[in-house]
Design a protein around this motif. Structure first.
Motif, PDB file in Angstrom:
ATOM      1  N   ASN A   1       0.811  -1.227   0.000  1.00  0.00           N
ATOM      2  CA  ASN A   1       0.000   0.000   0.000  1.00  0.00           C
ATOM      3  C   ASN A   1       0.838   1.269   0.000  1.00  0.00           C
ATOM      4  O   ASN A   1       0.325   2.344  -0.293  1.00  0.00           O
ATOM      5  CB  ASN A   1      -1.000  -0.025   1.158  1.00  0.00           C
ATOM      6  CG  ASN A   1      -2.056  -1.104   0.915  1.00  0.00           C
ATOM      7  OD1 ASN A   1      -2.232  -1.584  -0.203  1.00  0.00           O
ATOM      8  ND2 ASN A   1      -2.732  -1.518   1.971  1.00  0.00           N
TER       9      ASN A   1
ATOM     10  N   TYR B   1      -5.207   6.736  -7.359  1.00  0.00           N
ATOM     11  CA  TYR B   1      -4.082   7.645  -7.095  1.00  0.00           C
ATOM     12  C   TYR B   1      -3.649   8.385  -8.357  1.00  0.00           C
ATOM     13  O   TYR B   1      -2.972   9.417  -8.280  1.00  0.00           O
ATOM     14  CB  TYR B   1      -2.899   6.884  -6.495  1.00  0.00           C
ATOM     15  CG  TYR B   1      -3.197   6.285  -5.142  1.00  0.00           C
ATOM     16  CD1 TYR B   1      -2.548   5.144  -4.697  1.00  0.00           C
ATOM     17  CD2 TYR B   1      -4.151   6.851  -4.298  1.00  0.00           C
ATOM     18  CE1 TYR B   1      -2.824   4.585  -3.456  1.00  0.00           C
ATOM     19  CE2 TYR B   1      -4.433   6.307  -3.055  1.00  0.00           C
ATOM     20  CZ  TYR B   1      -3.773   5.179  -2.643  1.00  0.00           C
ATOM     21  OH  TYR B   1      -4.057   4.630  -1.413  1.00  0.00           O
TER      22      TYR B   1
ATOM     23  N   LEU C   1     -15.226  -5.153  -0.829  1.00  0.00           N
ATOM     24  CA  LEU C   1     -15.472  -5.085   0.630  1.00  0.00           C
ATOM     25  C   LEU C   1     -16.754  -4.312   0.896  1.00  0.00           C
ATOM     26  O   LEU C   1     -16.951  -3.762   1.975  1.00  0.00           O
ATOM     27  CB  LEU C   1     -14.275  -4.407   1.311  1.00  0.00           C
ATOM     28  CG  LEU C   1     -12.905  -4.996   0.968  1.00  0.00           C
ATOM     29  CD1 LEU C   1     -11.788  -4.148   1.555  1.00  0.00           C
ATOM     30  CD2 LEU C   1     -12.806  -6.436   1.458  1.00  0.00           C
TER      31      LEU C   1
ATOM     32  N   PRO D   1     -16.869   4.265  -2.041  1.00  0.00           N
ATOM     33  CA  PRO D   1     -16.941   5.508  -2.834  1.00  0.00           C
ATOM     34  C   PRO D   1     -15.631   6.295  -2.776  1.00  0.00           C
ATOM     35  O   PRO D   1     -14.730   5.965  -1.986  1.00  0.00           O
ATOM     36  CB  PRO D   1     -18.060   6.284  -2.140  1.00  0.00           C
ATOM     37  CG  PRO D   1     -18.121   5.749  -0.762  1.00  0.00           C
ATOM     38  CD  PRO D   1     -17.685   4.321  -0.826  1.00  0.00           C
TER      39      PRO D   1
ATOM     40  N   THR E   1      -9.820   8.388   5.864  1.00  0.00           N
ATOM     41  CA  THR E   1      -9.645   7.699   4.596  1.00  0.00           C
ATOM     42  C   THR E   1      -8.179   7.706   4.158  1.00  0.00           C
ATOM     43  O   THR E   1      -7.588   8.782   3.976  1.00  0.00           O
ATOM     44  CB  THR E   1     -10.517   8.303   3.475  1.00  0.00           C
ATOM     45  OG1 THR E   1     -10.012   7.908   2.201  1.00  0.00           O
ATOM     46  CG2 THR E   1     -10.602   9.822   3.539  1.00  0.00           C
TER      47      THR E   1
ATOM     48  N   GLY F   1      -6.906   6.461   1.238  1.00  0.00           N
ATOM     49  CA  GLY F   1      -6.798   6.892  -0.165  1.00  0.00           C
ATOM     50  C   GLY F   1      -7.106   8.353  -0.337  1.00  0.00           C
ATOM     51  O   GLY F   1      -6.441   9.057  -1.111  1.00  0.00           O
TER      52      GLY F   1
HETATM   53  C1  EPZ Z   1      -6.714   1.483   1.684  1.00  0.00           C
HETATM   54  O1  EPZ Z   1      -7.947   1.409   0.987  1.00  0.00           O
HETATM   55  C2  EPZ Z   1      -6.021   0.157   1.449  1.00  0.00           C
HETATM   56  N1  EPZ Z   1      -5.792  -0.022   0.024  1.00  0.00           N
HETATM   57  C3  EPZ Z   1      -6.885  -0.977   1.985  1.00  0.00           C
HETATM   58  O2  EPZ Z   1      -6.111  -2.159   1.879  1.00  0.00           O
HETATM   59  C4  EPZ Z   1      -7.166  -0.752   3.464  1.00  0.00           C
HETATM   60  O3  EPZ Z   1      -8.064  -1.739   3.915  1.00  0.00           O
HETATM   61  C5  EPZ Z   1      -7.777   0.641   3.675  1.00  0.00           C
HETATM   62  O4  EPZ Z   1      -6.922   1.639   3.098  1.00  0.00           O
HETATM   63  C6  EPZ Z   1      -7.964   0.962   5.149  1.00  0.00           C
HETATM   64  O5  EPZ Z   1      -6.728   0.902   5.800  1.00  0.00           O
HETATM   65  C7  EPZ Z   1      -4.730   0.604  -0.539  1.00  0.00           C
HETATM   66  O6  EPZ Z   1      -3.977   1.293   0.132  1.00  0.00           O
HETATM   67  C8  EPZ Z   1      -4.513   0.369  -2.011  1.00  0.00           C
HETATM   68  P1  EPZ Z   1     -10.134   4.101   2.961  1.00  0.00           P
HETATM   69  P2  EPZ Z   1      -8.847   2.751   0.803  1.00  0.00           P
HETATM   70  O7  EPZ Z   1     -10.277   5.209   1.993  1.00  0.00           O
HETATM   71  O8  EPZ Z   1      -7.939   3.910   0.635  1.00  0.00           O
HETATM   72  C9  EPZ Z   1     -14.818   4.792   3.076  1.00  0.00           C
HETATM   73  C10 EPZ Z   1      -5.617  -4.340   1.347  1.00  0.00           C
HETATM   74  O9  EPZ Z   1      -6.071  -5.394   1.795  1.00  0.00           O
HETATM   75  N2  EPZ Z   1     -14.559   5.875   2.110  1.00  0.00           N
HETATM   76  O10 EPZ Z   1      -9.314   4.309   4.185  1.00  0.00           O
HETATM   77  O11 EPZ Z   1      -9.846   2.479  -0.231  1.00  0.00           O
HETATM   78  C11 EPZ Z   1     -14.520   3.430   2.474  1.00  0.00           C
HETATM   79  O12 EPZ Z   1     -15.623   2.945   1.742  1.00  0.00           O
HETATM   80  C12 EPZ Z   1      -6.545  -3.219   1.003  1.00  0.00           C
HETATM   81  O13 EPZ Z   1      -4.388  -4.087   1.183  1.00  0.00           O
HETATM   82  C13 EPZ Z   1     -15.618   6.711   1.740  1.00  0.00           C
HETATM   83  O14 EPZ Z   1     -16.751   6.537   2.190  1.00  0.00           O
HETATM   84  O15 EPZ Z   1      -9.546   2.810   2.223  1.00  0.00           O
HETATM   85  C14 EPZ Z   1     -14.247   2.609   3.706  1.00  0.00           C
HETATM   86  O16 EPZ Z   1     -15.469   2.199   4.259  1.00  0.00           O
HETATM   87  C15 EPZ Z   1      -8.009  -3.594   1.148  1.00  0.00           C
HETATM   88  N3  EPZ Z   1     -15.367   7.721   0.865  1.00  0.00           N
HETATM   89  C16 EPZ Z   1     -13.558   3.604   4.653  1.00  0.00           C
HETATM   90  O17 EPZ Z   1     -13.895   4.906   4.161  1.00  0.00           O
HETATM   91  C17 EPZ Z   1     -14.127   7.944   0.345  1.00  0.00           C
HETATM   92  O18 EPZ Z   1     -13.968   8.898  -0.449  1.00  0.00           O
HETATM   93  C18 EPZ Z   1     -12.033   3.478   4.680  1.00  0.00           C
HETATM   94  O19 EPZ Z   1     -11.596   3.567   3.329  1.00  0.00           O
HETATM   95  C19 EPZ Z   1     -13.064   7.096   0.735  1.00  0.00           C
HETATM   96  C20 EPZ Z   1     -13.310   6.077   1.625  1.00  0.00           C
END
Ligand code: EPZ
Length: 428
Positions: free
Chosen positions: A23, A97, A119, A123, A163, A165
């Protein structure tokens, strides 16, 4: 098609070396778009997610040279268009990204809506919120996100949720914006700190990464550098749990123990012995695995990416455990597969109740996502009998040479080719 065939029951004993963090790597590979000089990335994990990121850059006009399987030279100066190829990008979450990096470089980006592990709903509204705040407009046309800005002006971004990402994309869009951007309620994962260190080594001005307030002062340009990616905390944690599940004794090398703290604490609560050294941890078990209750949290809490693996260990613990994971809509899809192996788990909303059993039994199962697949590998290692895991492409997105690494410490695991059968559509 390939599957893993695992004959369970062998104790894992020996040493495993952890690869670079997936990541961090996918973010840092994308970040090279912000620089028009060559960069050399070391300790890049040899996994399909990073390979796809590099392939996307090459298709866009970058030069990509692998000096070995873990070292890549990337020169993006010849990328002229902010359009990301659809087919490759739509399979991965990390393709989001390219929105931030292309916007940061060209003030425009066309990127397919990101894919990645299923998962539940994932969004990108917070990413878009950050871009809008910096002055970009956004629209979605036939599954492609288009963001565009006449200029990117520093601003205050307050994320409504934690978040990873979103935080990374806000940094990308702010690194060369005019003035100061303050990112509040920022995610604090180790890969965000690693990305900030990479960008600052190139001449960016990013302060506070690893805290929930990150300040980014825009700079004119970034210079090419050589950079080694941090070890993968989740790969390390996965092998820690595998050692515990097989009541083995494994030295897991090339880790940053500080990044593993929440995993170590929970394993110790379960009666697992974890000895910490400068760049390694030793995991061993000389008694029963005890139940525990755990809730996933953003870093430095217990990571959601370790939830399926720890839950698998809890299926053979003494007593009843409760696991809560409300970071994603549905991170318990692997439970149905574990039940085929005799696990006693009930899931209600985002809570799993796990009643420990004496041992799991081998069965044919299917990986439903990356960490679910890793959990099934752990289940197969500690089960009685043979487990066959299908759809292992999920696992190989994030674990470099997992079958070699496990075989080297005594696991009976083979990667086998098989001709997929015609599946009949059965009603009901
Ligand atoms: C990153 O995903 C990782 N992926 C995930 O790892 C990891 O589980 C996650 O962070 C949490 O640590 C990468 O780094 C490529 P979030 P990301 O934005 O960025 C919601 C693995 O197994 N959300 O922190 O997508 C989202 O739906 C993968 O290596 C919004 O609602 O995670 C989630 O419920 C799986 N709106 C929560 O926030 C947004 O604009 C956390 O998502 C962004 C996110």
């Amino acid at each position: 098609m390939y599957k893993y065939v695992i004959k369970g029951g062998n104790r894992l004993e020996g040493e495993i070396s952890v690869s670079g963090a997936k990541n961090a790597a996918v973010a840092i590979v994308a970040a090279t778009i912000l620089c028009d000089e060559p960069c050399v990335l070391e300790n890049v994990p040899d996994i399909s997610d990073t390979a796809i990121c590099a392939k996307i850059l090459r298709e866009m006009g970058a030069s990509i040279n692998y000096t070995n399987k873990n070292t890549i030279q990337i020169d993006t100066k010849n990328i002229k268009s902010p359009v990301v190829p659809y087919e490759l990008a739509r399979t991965m979450r990390a393709s989001s990204y390219f929105l931030g990096t292309l916007l940061g470089r060209f003030h425009e980006a066309y990127v397919p809506m990101p894919g990645g592990c299923d998962l539940g709903d994932r969004p990108i509204d917070q990413h878009i919120k950050a871009f809008n705040c910096l002055g970009a407009t956004d629209e979605i046309v036939s599954g492609t996100v288009h963001v565009k800005a006449d200029d990117l002006i520093g601003c205050q971004i307050y994320f409504d949720i934690n978040t990873v990402g979103g935080t990374i994309n806000a940094i990308f869009a702010a690194v060369k914006a005019k003035g100061l951007t303050i990112i509040e309620n920022a995610a604090k994962e180790p890969h965000i700190v690693d990305l900030a260190n990479f960008l600052n080594s190139m001449g960016a001005d990013i302060r506070g990464a690893g805290t929930d307030v990150i300040k980014v002062r825009g700079v004119e340009r970034l210079k090419g550098i050589t950079y080694a990616i941090i070890p993968d905390q989740i790969e390390a944690g996965t092998y820690m749990v595998a050692a515990a599940a097989t009541k083995g004794n494994v030295l897991i090398k090339n880790v940053i123990p500080k990044h593993l703290e929440s995993i170590t604490i929970n394993l110790r609560k379960m009666g697992v012995k974890v000895e910490e050294f400068d760049e390694s941890v030793r995991v061993s078990v000389d008694g029963p695995i005890m139940k525990t209750n755990v809730k996933t949290m953003p870093h430095p809490g217990f990571p959601t990416d370790m939830q399926p693996q720890l839950s698998t260990l809890l299926t053979i613990a003494e007593g009843t455990s409760i696991v809560t994971d409300d970071i994603f809509d549905n991170r318990f899809r692997y439970v149905a597969e574990l039940r085929k192996m005799g696990a006693e788990i009930t899931v209600k909303d985002k809570v799993a109740i796990i009643q420990g059993v004496k041992c799991l039994k081998g069965a044919p199962v299917k990986a439903t996502d990356l960490r679910a697949g890793a959990a099934l590998v752990i289940a197969g290692l500690c089960a009685e009998g043979v487990t066959e895991i299908d759809d292992i492409y999920h696992i190989e997105r994030g674990y470099e040479s997992i079958e070699e690494k496990l075989s080297a410490v005594g696991a009976d695991i083979k990667r086998m080719y098989f001709q997929p059968k015609e599946t009949m559509a059965i009603g009901g």
